[in-house]
Design a protein around this motif. Sequence first.
Motif, mmCIF file in Angstrom:
data_model
loop_
_atom_site.group_PDB
_atom_site.id
_atom_site.type_symbol
_atom_site.label_atom_id
_atom_site.label_comp_id
_atom_site.label_asym_id
_atom_site.label_seq_id
_atom_site.Cartn_x
_atom_site.Cartn_y
_atom_site.Cartn_z
ATOM 1 N N ASN A 52 0.837 -1.200 0.000
ATOM 2 C CA ASN A 52 0.000 0.000 0.000
ATOM 3 C C ASN A 52 0.868 1.245 0.000
ATOM 4 O O ASN A 52 0.886 2.013 0.963
ATOM 5 N N VAL A 54 0.549 3.978 -1.581
ATOM 6 C CA VAL A 54 -0.165 5.250 -1.673
ATOM 7 C C VAL A 54 -0.545 5.776 -0.289
ATOM 8 O O VAL A 54 -0.314 6.930 0.034
ATOM 9 N N HIS A 55 -1.159 4.910 0.531
ATOM 10 C CA HIS A 55 -1.636 5.379 1.833
ATOM 11 C C HIS A 55 -0.838 4.840 3.010
ATOM 12 O O HIS A 55 -0.877 5.398 4.091
ATOM 13 N N LYS A 57 -1.398 2.332 4.859
ATOM 14 C CA LYS A 57 -2.310 2.065 5.971
ATOM 15 C C LYS A 57 -2.827 0.639 5.898
ATOM 16 O O LYS A 57 -2.745 -0.022 4.862
ATOM 17 N N ASN A 66 -1.736 -9.969 -5.748
ATOM 18 C CA ASN A 66 -2.322 -8.640 -5.992
ATOM 19 C C ASN A 66 -2.747 -8.000 -4.688
ATOM 20 O O ASN A 66 -3.387 -8.646 -3.867
ATOM 21 N N SER A 67 -2.426 -6.736 -4.507
ATOM 22 C CA SER A 67 -2.797 -6.088 -3.255
ATOM 23 C C SER A 67 -3.921 -5.077 -3.459
ATOM 24 O O SER A 67 -3.986 -4.400 -4.489
ATOM 25 N N ILE A 68 -4.806 -5.035 -2.455
ATOM 26 C CA ILE A 68 -5.945 -4.107 -2.494
ATOM 27 C C ILE A 68 -6.025 -3.389 -1.156
ATOM 28 O O ILE A 68 -5.964 -4.032 -0.108
ATOM 29 N N ALA A 69 -6.191 -2.080 -1.192
ATOM 30 C CA ALA A 69 -6.314 -1.284 0.028
ATOM 31 C C ALA A 69 -7.664 -0.581 0.072
ATOM 32 O O ALA A 69 -8.372 -0.539 -0.929
ATOM 33 N N GLU A 70 -7.985 -0.028 1.240
ATOM 34 C CA GLU A 70 -9.270 0.649 1.504
ATOM 35 C C GLU A 70 -10.349 -0.388 1.820
ATOM 36 O O GLU A 70 -10.789 -1.148 0.944
ATOM 37 N N LEU A 72 -13.598 -0.620 2.281
ATOM 38 C CA LEU A 72 -14.829 -0.817 1.496
ATOM 39 C C LEU A 72 -14.515 -1.372 0.101
ATOM 40 O O LEU A 72 -15.298 -2.144 -0.453
ATOM 41 N N VAL A 73 -13.375 -0.981 -0.444
ATOM 42 C CA VAL A 73 -12.959 -1.523 -1.744
ATOM 43 C C VAL A 73 -12.648 -3.010 -1.573
ATOM 44 O O VAL A 73 -13.048 -3.848 -2.397
ATOM 45 N N GLN A 76 -15.866 -5.194 -1.268
ATOM 46 C CA GLN A 76 -16.516 -5.463 -2.555
ATOM 47 C C GLN A 76 -15.695 -6.435 -3.383
ATOM 48 O O GLN A 76 -16.243 -7.292 -4.084
ATOM 49 N N TYR A 77 -14.389 -6.334 -3.278
ATOM 50 C CA TYR A 77 -13.521 -7.277 -3.987
ATOM 51 C C TYR A 77 -13.774 -8.708 -3.493
ATOM 52 O O TYR A 77 -13.935 -9.639 -4.297
ATOM 53 N N GLU A 80 -16.882 -10.107 -4.830
ATOM 54 C CA GLU A 80 -16.848 -10.429 -6.262
ATOM 55 C C GLU A 80 -15.909 -11.586 -6.574
ATOM 56 O O GLU A 80 -16.119 -12.321 -7.540
ATOM 57 N N LYS A 103 -20.968 4.107 2.184
ATOM 58 C CA LYS A 103 -20.262 5.380 2.010
ATOM 59 C C LYS A 103 -20.697 6.379 3.091
ATOM 60 O O LYS A 103 -19.872 7.096 3.653
#
Lengths: 220, 227
Positions: A52, A54-55, A57, A66-70, A72-73, A76-77, A80, A103
């Motif tokens: 991460n 960018v943030h 955090k 593959n990395s995902i941050a946030e 709520l994102v 949803q990932y 899906e 949100k």
Amino acid sequence: MDSSDNEQVRLLGKWASPFSNRVDLALKLKGVPYKYSEEDLANKSVDLLNYNPVHKKVPVLVHNGNSIAESLVILQYIDEAWNNHPFLPQEPYQRALARFWCKTLDDKILPAIWNACWSNEKGREKAVEEALEALKILQDELKDKKFFGGETIGLVDIAANFIGYWVSILQEIAGLELLTIEKFPKLYKWSQEYINHPVIKEGLPPRDELFAFFKASAKK
Amino acid sequence: MGEVKLIATHESFPCARIEWSLKIKGVEYEYLKEDLSNKSDLLIESNPVHKKVPVLIHNGKPIAESLVILEYIDETWKDNNNHLLLPQDPYDRALARFWARFIDEKCVMSVWQACVAQQGEEKEKAVEAALETLSLLENQIKGKKFFGGEKIGYLDIVAGWLSYWLSVLEELGEIELVNAERFPFLHEWANNFINTSPIKDCIPPREDVLAYFSFGINYVRSMHGTQ
């Protein structure tokens, strides 16, 4: 399931953080095995900075490299990428409402309650008023449903873990009465269903430890 | 497919996002112009929580929050014009959502702050912070025509304000953020975006955007005791 399955999914988190906990709950609800690493935010790991940048955090989910941050994102990932126990309904309008409430939780409701719990004497009255208003709009949305997702836990319920669990601890420490059975009977009832749900119960951090953690923060 | 109404103001870029996506999908809609200084009953009923625009009303059912509305439009009219806004793959979707939030939460705020900051050290710091957020976007668009690939996608629509509203903020704030030398890819993307139909057919007159932002900036500056 062998150990390579566990390594495919990794969560970098912080045990006391409701945002990090959202991802734990989501993975547990889907029955996805994962490896958890506790991050020390005062001493960020190389992995966290890589995953991460960018943030910098938590939470961060890593899946197949593959990395995902946030949070709520990530929620949803997860919904899906794994089709079982869907967090969202099929119908587009109901999906839109769920996304709207997630949100609104993050933009308006959580900040109002957080501010009230950490407010000083001067700003307290106004902050509490805003927190109560935020809880009211959330209760109005719940109506007579068992969960925000209907009969089963949905995306909004997962995102509202702060309301279902953290608020009772924080309000006690702050000496406030925000989410009570008298003030918000429906929302209070939801919170009890929530924390007693078999999967959620296992996924929430222990109350006494969370209490001690925030009490210590309050002293600073 | 049903009756579609949009409560909006034409200077607002979140509202523009909705118009662009409806037009891309070829969806007919009724535009209901809102006066935010005198909010309509319809707006208050349709978005009681935030009382803001844009609000999409489809078959009488309202949806607020531009990012939420974009996903709704994509799902409801998914077969229209063979043009999906969000990618299909879950990881690509996650990336698009991540960057959309980054744009709305970090980029917009930092550009606004650079614009309203007082000249001197405050402004220098604010401009630096804004440039940092924009450089991250530059990296995302590098090598691509649009964020969505060959066609305009969700992230292009979310970032769309950079292709037009940004220059107004730069003018008012006496700053320069995106130019061809500093961010060549973002600059080129902005030109492509604003000159593509249907985007170019529904952007507000510059003087209206100027007036709208001026009002906001003057308000902020008066709060700080500067003018």
